[in-house]
Design a protein around this motif. Structure first.
Motif, PDB file in Angstrom:
ATOM      1  N   TYR A  31       0.863  -1.190   0.000  1.00 28.16           N
ATOM      2  CA  TYR A  31       0.000   0.000   0.000  1.00 28.16           C
ATOM      3  C   TYR A  31       0.892   1.230   0.000  1.00 28.16           C
ATOM      4  O   TYR A  31       1.911   1.261   0.686  1.00 28.16           O
ATOM      5  CB  TYR A  31      -0.893   0.018   1.239  1.00 28.16           C
ATOM      6  CG  TYR A  31      -1.962  -1.032   1.225  1.00 28.16           C
ATOM      7  CD1 TYR A  31      -3.137  -0.839   0.492  1.00 28.16           C
ATOM      8  CD2 TYR A  31      -1.809  -2.220   1.925  1.00 28.16           C
ATOM      9  CE1 TYR A  31      -4.115  -1.819   0.449  1.00 28.16           C
ATOM     10  CE2 TYR A  31      -2.785  -3.210   1.883  1.00 28.16           C
ATOM     11  CZ  TYR A  31      -3.938  -3.004   1.153  1.00 28.16           C
ATOM     12  OH  TYR A  31      -4.897  -3.971   1.107  1.00 28.16           O
ATOM     13  N   GLN A  32       0.529   2.240  -0.765  1.00 24.59           N
ATOM     14  CA  GLN A  32       1.345   3.458  -0.843  1.00 24.59           C
ATOM     15  C   GLN A  32       0.649   4.563  -0.050  1.00 24.59           C
ATOM     16  O   GLN A  32      -0.573   4.721  -0.146  1.00 24.59           O
ATOM     17  CB  GLN A  32       1.514   3.879  -2.303  1.00 24.59           C
ATOM     18  CG  GLN A  32       2.168   2.806  -3.172  1.00 24.59           C
ATOM     19  CD  GLN A  32       3.616   2.514  -2.777  1.00 24.59           C
ATOM     20  OE1 GLN A  32       4.428   3.425  -2.654  1.00 24.59           O
ATOM     21  NE2 GLN A  32       3.933   1.235  -2.562  1.00 24.59           N
ATOM     22  N   TYR A  33       1.422   5.264   0.780  1.00 20.00           N
ATOM     23  CA  TYR A  33       0.852   6.414   1.490  1.00 20.00           C
ATOM     24  C   TYR A  33       1.881   7.536   1.549  1.00 20.00           C
ATOM     25  O   TYR A  33       3.066   7.287   1.339  1.00 20.00           O
ATOM     26  CB  TYR A  33       0.320   6.018   2.875  1.00 20.00           C
ATOM     27  CG  TYR A  33       1.295   5.325   3.810  1.00 20.00           C
ATOM     28  CD1 TYR A  33       2.206   6.078   4.571  1.00 20.00           C
ATOM     29  CD2 TYR A  33       1.294   3.947   3.972  1.00 20.00           C
ATOM     30  CE1 TYR A  33       3.083   5.446   5.453  1.00 20.00           C
ATOM     31  CE2 TYR A  33       2.171   3.312   4.844  1.00 20.00           C
ATOM     32  CZ  TYR A  33       3.060   4.070   5.582  1.00 20.00           C
ATOM     33  OH  TYR A  33       3.932   3.463   6.447  1.00 20.00           O
TER      34      TYR A  33
ATOM     35  N   ASN B 342      14.749  -4.603  -2.518  1.00 23.62           N
ATOM     36  CA  ASN B 342      13.577  -4.236  -1.724  1.00 23.62           C
ATOM     37  C   ASN B 342      13.729  -2.863  -1.077  1.00 23.62           C
ATOM     38  O   ASN B 342      12.789  -2.093  -0.979  1.00 23.62           O
ATOM     39  CB  ASN B 342      13.316  -5.285  -0.648  1.00 23.62           C
ATOM     40  CG  ASN B 342      12.590  -6.483  -1.201  1.00 23.62           C
ATOM     41  OD1 ASN B 342      11.514  -6.339  -1.765  1.00 23.62           O
ATOM     42  ND2 ASN B 342      13.179  -7.648  -1.079  1.00 23.62           N
ATOM     43  N   ASP B 427       9.622  -2.250   5.322  1.00 25.39           N
ATOM     44  CA  ASP B 427       8.162  -2.407   5.433  1.00 25.39           C
ATOM     45  C   ASP B 427       7.456  -1.065   5.589  1.00 25.39           C
ATOM     46  O   ASP B 427       6.357  -0.870   5.083  1.00 25.39           O
ATOM     47  CB  ASP B 427       7.804  -3.305   6.624  1.00 25.39           C
ATOM     48  CG  ASP B 427       8.516  -4.644   6.578  1.00 25.39           C
ATOM     49  OD1 ASP B 427       9.738  -4.641   6.329  1.00 25.39           O
ATOM     50  OD2 ASP B 427       7.869  -5.665   6.807  1.00 25.39           O
ATOM     51  N   GLN B 428       8.101  -0.142   6.328  1.00 24.34           N
ATOM     52  CA  GLN B 428       7.432   1.136   6.594  1.00 24.34           C
ATOM     53  C   GLN B 428       8.093   2.295   5.847  1.00 24.34           C
ATOM     54  O   GLN B 428       7.868   3.450   6.172  1.00 24.34           O
ATOM     55  CB  GLN B 428       7.391   1.410   8.101  1.00 24.34           C
ATOM     56  CG  GLN B 428       6.622   0.320   8.849  1.00 24.34           C
ATOM     57  CD  GLN B 428       6.394   0.640  10.306  1.00 24.34           C
ATOM     58  OE1 GLN B 428       6.561   1.756  10.740  1.00 24.34           O
ATOM     59  NE2 GLN B 428       6.007  -0.368  11.074  1.00 24.34           N
ATOM     60  N   TRP B 431       8.921   0.108   0.852  1.00 29.12           N
ATOM     61  CA  TRP B 431       7.770  -0.591   0.280  1.00 29.12           C
ATOM     62  C   TRP B 431       6.535   0.310   0.141  1.00 29.12           C
ATOM     63  O   TRP B 431       5.713   0.091  -0.741  1.00 29.12           O
ATOM     64  CB  TRP B 431       7.422  -1.829   1.124  1.00 29.12           C
ATOM     65  CG  TRP B 431       8.236  -3.050   0.775  1.00 29.12           C
ATOM     66  CD1 TRP B 431       9.117  -3.175  -0.264  1.00 29.12           C
ATOM     67  CD2 TRP B 431       8.235  -4.308   1.449  1.00 29.12           C
ATOM     68  NE1 TRP B 431       9.662  -4.431  -0.266  1.00 29.12           N
ATOM     69  CE2 TRP B 431       9.147  -5.154   0.763  1.00 29.12           C
ATOM     70  CE3 TRP B 431       7.559  -4.805   2.571  1.00 29.12           C
ATOM     71  CZ2 TRP B 431       9.389  -6.467   1.160  1.00 29.12           C
ATOM     72  CZ3 TRP B 431       7.805  -6.117   2.965  1.00 29.12           C
ATOM     73  CH2 TRP B 431       8.708  -6.936   2.265  1.00 29.12           C
ATOM     74  N   VAL B 432       6.408   1.263   1.023  1.00 29.75           N
ATOM     75  CA  VAL B 432       5.184   2.076   0.992  1.00 29.75           C
ATOM     76  C   VAL B 432       5.382   3.428   0.308  1.00 29.75           C
ATOM     77  O   VAL B 432       4.440   4.188   0.127  1.00 29.75           O
ATOM     78  CB  VAL B 432       4.614   2.301   2.412  1.00 29.75           C
ATOM     79  CG1 VAL B 432       4.051   1.003   2.966  1.00 29.75           C
ATOM     80  CG2 VAL B 432       5.655   2.864   3.359  1.00 29.75           C
ATOM     81  N   HIS B 433       6.655   3.726  -0.049  1.00 29.30           N
ATOM     82  CA  HIS B 433       6.911   4.957  -0.820  1.00 29.30           C
ATOM     83  C   HIS B 433       7.695   4.594  -2.070  1.00 29.30           C
ATOM     84  O   HIS B 433       8.659   5.256  -2.432  1.00 29.30           O
ATOM     85  CB  HIS B 433       7.693   5.970   0.020  1.00 29.30           C
ATOM     86  CG  HIS B 433       7.111   6.167   1.400  1.00 29.30           C
ATOM     87  ND1 HIS B 433       5.779   6.477   1.595  1.00 29.30           N
ATOM     88  CD2 HIS B 433       7.663   6.091   2.639  1.00 29.30           C
ATOM     89  CE1 HIS B 433       5.552   6.572   2.912  1.00 29.30           C
ATOM     90  NE2 HIS B 433       6.674   6.339   3.563  1.00 29.30           N
ATOM     91  N   ALA B 434       7.270   3.507  -2.716  1.00 29.19           N
ATOM     92  CA  ALA B 434       8.044   2.933  -3.831  1.00 29.19           C
ATOM     93  C   ALA B 434       8.237   3.916  -4.974  1.00 29.19           C
ATOM     94  O   ALA B 434       9.201   3.824  -5.716  1.00 29.19           O
ATOM     95  CB  ALA B 434       7.359   1.670  -4.329  1.00 29.19           C
TER      96      ALA B 434
END
Lengths: 68, 884, 62
Positions: A31-33, B342, B427-428, B431-434
């Motif tokens: 999920y992107q935030y 990753n 993970d934080q 991955w979430v600001h790819a």
């Protein structure tokens, strides 16, 4: 435009067992935030002393997020 | 240069190499098949080149004679032969690859560093086909069985491709989608919907080359001949028995089945034919990772049962070096991990590392491809020694999974494990600001700065343990609960077996036969006698669990029995509360006497006289499952339907049987029975979820109407009976889940701690799950899982203690004014007031403390400190956040 | 060792160092048994070590 350029600095306190775990799952699920959050892992949000929140604002946080 | 076997020969390596950076053991080895010296007695360049002088060609093969009390066979699986693969162009066309090769092509540490490219020309494929059941469900290839894992990995590989390149068009050619495991159907559906995967129900007849494309010919579900061109074809290869299965079987003195897998019985799924020899994983039959892990734990338990007297006689305890004294001045080492691509694919690791160098008290910074690899641990240890580090920060994945590994590294070198802090930049972050590499890099830098600020204040904490009451509570007296109790008792521990109904046995009481021909009644009698007569098992029937208090090692539970209530003390809990047939409100169930469940049909079939009068049966699969009633697949219904169909055919060969299904999920060796049923004339007809069969009353009889896709028209039948595969629901467990503080999933099955690697443990330590309470599954899997739960439960029981994480609270007695706020607020009753020199002072009950810190946050005099989370440490993190 | 004649051995042989073999070996060791883990290739991990990710969570396999 001014609104668009506002990049708030948010400080998060995350419970290891729920919100921190959920934040990991969000990563696993890709999920992107928005990248405005900086987090501190705690063993429980019950650990949050009001002092932490005040200090966070004093240190320049635009918002504080407690996730538990 | 030789081909790299680890990378499925898609890359090259040298004869002396190691398979991958995280390989254990981490030392290089020489491939004897490829070494020039070993084959031609030339070369030997490696000897002078090795600075450590570690190459010694005079080493000879040694024969070791080991004396052991039990053997566990887990040799895994073999490969489908190239001859079978050649039918689909493999070996002729470079862009036809196996799924294992494709796995390497997708992998960040693979030959193309995770870039998905065609082997022929290095171009990015725009259109990929996955061909299922290659070397599976195909008697012409010698493998009549289903390989049980290919549907899942094909969906996974397709999903990963789509995440890399959303525009790639993916078609999966399949016969039945067998995503039957826990949560698998939901994942498949999610993958299909979010990534628009095309599922085509067809077996591809031929793969040809056409220009730079591959042309597939196939028949679609309406029977029309079709052709389509693809850039790349992935063969979903099945699991073969290991190449050396026969010699292994001879050596171990065990029997193999017709496919050269280890022969086991449904009620003893882990026992090879020779006593004392157990089996786990794919050698027992094709299976996925969680099933393999469960069998592995279960076979360990089985070995522990027969060797209980010898437990502990030959162990060697790991000794840690004594902890070194640490200098007052912090000397911090920061290690930044690429995690393949990753993290490194998004975050600028060099920049983060450079930045870390500028932070106060940081004296050493390093980055590595995988900081969890064994050689990276050595790098960390060497750096600690060489640079006299007394705090370590690792910026990598999540501390929730990897903190223990790095803490162990610290202990190995004599540094207290609490001098460690982990930064989650995967993970934080990555991955979430790819798609925002700069923002992600700056976030990583901030997080590293905050961690370093905290690390400066870390201090050593003592290791603490609490004793364990060596008894177990097993909740539920079905086959899973009885198996677990029996195994725990056989491993040498006392066990309370609590059943809320009047009888032991659960669903097993209703089973009359199994697909493989065993007698469930005999199993029930045997196991019931074993648990009732076992000196270490106390059986409670008609008993409810009123309350559970305590924690791993020290639980106290209140039982409400027929004669009153009783408190028992125990160290662990096994939950085997089971499930039952779902009750439907459709297909005229409960309204027409002609409509039954499969279990009710099984009951009728156990009376041959009645069964012989049945001339026509329609079975409706997924009547309850995979739809509005139950969202999930109940896993066991397809096997049950095939079982009943075969039984009826045996009693009345003239009977007409129609099985209306969505996907026939007779995975593993069950496939043989599915084939047998078809050969004996049982008719299987597929229906779509959107267009289910309709059951209508018809005077005293009943009519079933359904769409036959192949005929392209509606068919009406007037069977004697309609048998519904109603699915499985868990028993009511909400109250128990609350008592034990363990989570349930959406469908009220217990949620395991990790779906792959911790399939019988739960989020609360000391509580384990097995059987239908975990998910729907056939009886052999319940038995295997029950033994696994017993195995895990016996770990703390046999150790006799559990280690407490050093995150617990501690009270500074000087500052404490004895106000008692902490005692009143603690949710775990883990802090209380005691008298010290006539003054009231708070004191932590270490074994009960969960480290939540509510006491510390509310202490008016700041007298309470939390291990690893002191006020000072957290304040330092906050100030580092704001750089103030 | 030095076990009495006829007494059971407290050691277990595990054949195969894939995920099943490694898991069995770890649990046996935790339960108080000496384990001989035998793997024919140069490193443990088996097929799982070759997987990029695992279904359904797409977690890293290594």
């Amino acid at each position: 435009m001014a609104q668009d350029s506002f990049k708030p600095k948010i400080l998060g306190f995350l419970c290891n067992w729920c919100c921190y775990a959920a934040a990991d799952s969000a990563g696993v699920g890709r999920y992107q935030y928005p990248p405005n959050l900086r987090t501190i892992r705690l063993m429980c949000t019950g650990r949050i002393d009001p002092m932490f929140i005040i200090e966070g604002f004093v240190c320049g946080a635009d918002g504080i997020f407690a996730g538990g | 240069m030789i081909s790299d076997n680890y990378n499925e020969d898609l890359a090259i390596t040298r004869a002396p190499h190691k398979d991958y950076p995280q390989a254990v053991p981490a030392s290089f080895y020489i491939d004897p098949k490829k070494c020039l010296f070993l084959n031609y007695e030339t070369c030997q360049i490696c000897i002078p080149t090795c600075q450590a002088k570690a190459i010694d060609f005079s080493q000879k093969e040694e024969r070791l004679d080991l004396s052991v009390g039990a053997v566990i066979l887990a040799p895994g699986f073999g490969r489908i032969s190239d001859k079978v693969l050649a039918r689909y162009g493999y070996g002729h066309f470079p862009d036809v690859v196996t799924s294992l090769e494709f796995e390497r092509i997708m992998c960040a540490s693979g030959p193309s560093r995770g870039e998905i490219i065609r082997p022929s020309d290095g171009k990015h494929p725009q259109k990929i086909a996955f061909l299922q059941c290659i070397g599976s469900r195909d008697i012409t290839s010698g493998n009549g069985y289903c390989s049980s894992v290919c549907c899942m990995y094909a969906v996974k590989e397709a999903t990963v491709v789509k995440e890399h390149a959303p525009d790639v068009d993916i078609s999966i050619f399949y016969m039945d989608m067998r995503t039957a495991g826990k949560g698998f159907d939901a994942s498949r559906q999610r993958a299909r919907d979010t990534h628009h995967l095309r599922f085509i129900r067809s077996r591809v007849a031929e793969v040809r080359e056409r220009g730079d494309k591959l042309r597939l010919s196939y028949a679609d579900s309406e029977g029309n001949h079709r052709e389509d061109d693809f850039d790349m074809v992935v063969l979903s290869v099945g699991l073969e028995s290991p190449e050396d299965a026969q010699s292994l079987a001879r050596t171990a003195g065990i029997k193999l089945n017709q496919y050269d897998f280890c022969d086991t019985k449904a009620f003893l799924p882990l026992d090879a034919s020779r006593p004392g020899v157990y089996v786990a994983g794919a050698f027992q039959g094709p299976k996925d990772i969680p099933e393999s892990v469960m069998q592995a734990i279960g076979s360990a338990a089985a070995a522990a049962e027969i060797l209980r007297e010898a437990r502990g006689t030959e162990v060697i305890r790991k000794e840690y070096p004594s902890e070194m004294g640490i200098a007052k001045e912090p000397r911090i080492g920061v290690f930044v991990c690429h995690c393949g691509i990753n993290i490194g694919g998004v975050i600028d690791i060099t920049e983060v590392a450079k930045y870390a160098q500028t932070l106060k008290d940081v004296v050493f910074v390093d980055d590595s491809l995988y900081s969890c690899s064994q050689d990276s641990q050595k790098v960390i240890k060497d750096a600690i020694k060489e640079h006299n580090l007394n705090r370590v920060v690792v910026a990598a994945c999540t501390p929730r999974t990897h903190e223990p590994l790095f803490q162990e590294t610290l202990r190995d070198i004599g540094l207290n494990r609490c001098l460690f802090e982990m930064v989650n930049i995967r993970d934080q972050c990555s991955w979430v600001h790819a798609h925002e590499p700069e923002e992600a890099t700056s976030k990583a830098k901030d997080l590293v700065r905050m961690a370093v600020a905290k690390a400066r204040l870390l201090y050593p904490l003592p290791e603490q343990t609490v004793p364990v009451i060596p008894k177990a509570l097993v909740i539920g007296g079905g086959i899973a609960g009885m198996t677990a109790a029996s195994s725990i008792a056989e491993q040498g521990f006392e066990c309370f077996l609590v059943e809320n109904s009047a009888q032991l046995g659960g669903n097993l009481r209703r089973l009359k036969t199994t697909l493989t021909g065993e007698d469930p009644g005999q199993l029930l009698n045997e196991v019931e006698a074993r648990v009732r007569n076992h000196p270490r098992i106390r059986v409670y029937t008609n008993t409810q669990i009123e309350n559970v208090s305590g924690y791993i090692g020290n639980f106290a539970s209140t039982l409400s029995t027929e004669t009153g209530s009783e408190v028992i003390e125990h160290g662990v809990v096994v939950v085997a509360t089971g499930g039952r047939e779902h009750r439907l409100n459709k297909y005229l169930y409960g309204q027409s006497k002609h409509v039954l469940t499969q279990l009710e049909l099984e009951e009728i079939l156990s009376a041959p006289e009645k069964a012989k009068k049945i001339n026509e049966v329609v079975m409706i699969q997924c009547a309850g499952s995979r739809g509005d009633d139950l969202s999930y697949c109940s896993k066991l219904c397809c096997g049950q339907a095939v079982k009943n169909a075969l039984r009826l055919k045996e009693l009345n060969p003239a009977a007409s049987i129609y099985v209306l299904y969505r996907d026939v999920r007779t995975y593993g060796f069950m496939e043989d029975y599915y084939r047998e049923a078809r050969e004996k004339g049982v008719v299987f007809i597929k229906y779509e979820k959107e267009n289910p069969p309709v059951v209508m009353p018809n005077d005293d009889k009943i009519t079933v109407e359904f769409m036959d896709v192949l005929l392209g028209e509606k068919v009406k039948l007037e069977p004697d009976l309609v048998a519904l595969s109603v699915g499985i629901v868990p028993n009511e467990v909400e109250e128990l889940a609350k008592l034990l503080k363990i989570p349930l999933n959406q469908e009220n099955f217990f949620l395991e701690a990790h779906v792959k690697l911790r399939p019988v443990e739960m989020a609360v330590s000391g509580v384990y799950v097995c059987g239908l309470a975990h998910s729907p599954k056939p009886i052999d899997e319940s038995i295997g899982q029950a033994r696994a739960a017993a195995g895990k439960a016996c770990v703390p029981l046999s150790k006799g203690f559990v280690a407490v994480e050093p995150i617990v609270s501690s009270v500074g007695k000087d500052k404490c004014i004895g106000c008692g706020i902490c005692e009143s607020l603690c949710p775990y009753k883990a802090i209380h007031l005691i008298k010290v020199d006539k003054k009231k002072k708070a004191e932590t009950i270490t074994a009960s403390c969960k480290g939540c810190g509510i006491c510390a946050a509310h202490c008016p005099t700041l007298a309470i400190s939390m291990g690893g989370f002191t006020n000072e440490e957290i304040m330092a993190q906050i100030r580092a956040f704001g750089q103030c | 060792m030095g076990r009495e004649h006829g007494a059971k051995s407290g050691a277990v042989l595990v054949v195969g160092g894939g995920v099943a073999g490694v898991q069995a070996a770890l649990d046996l060791a935790e339960m108080g048994f000496h384990v001989y883990l035998v793997e024919k290739s140069a490193s443990i991990g088996g097929a799982m070590a070759r997987l990029d990710k695992t279904f359904p969570t797409n977690d890293c396999a290594l």
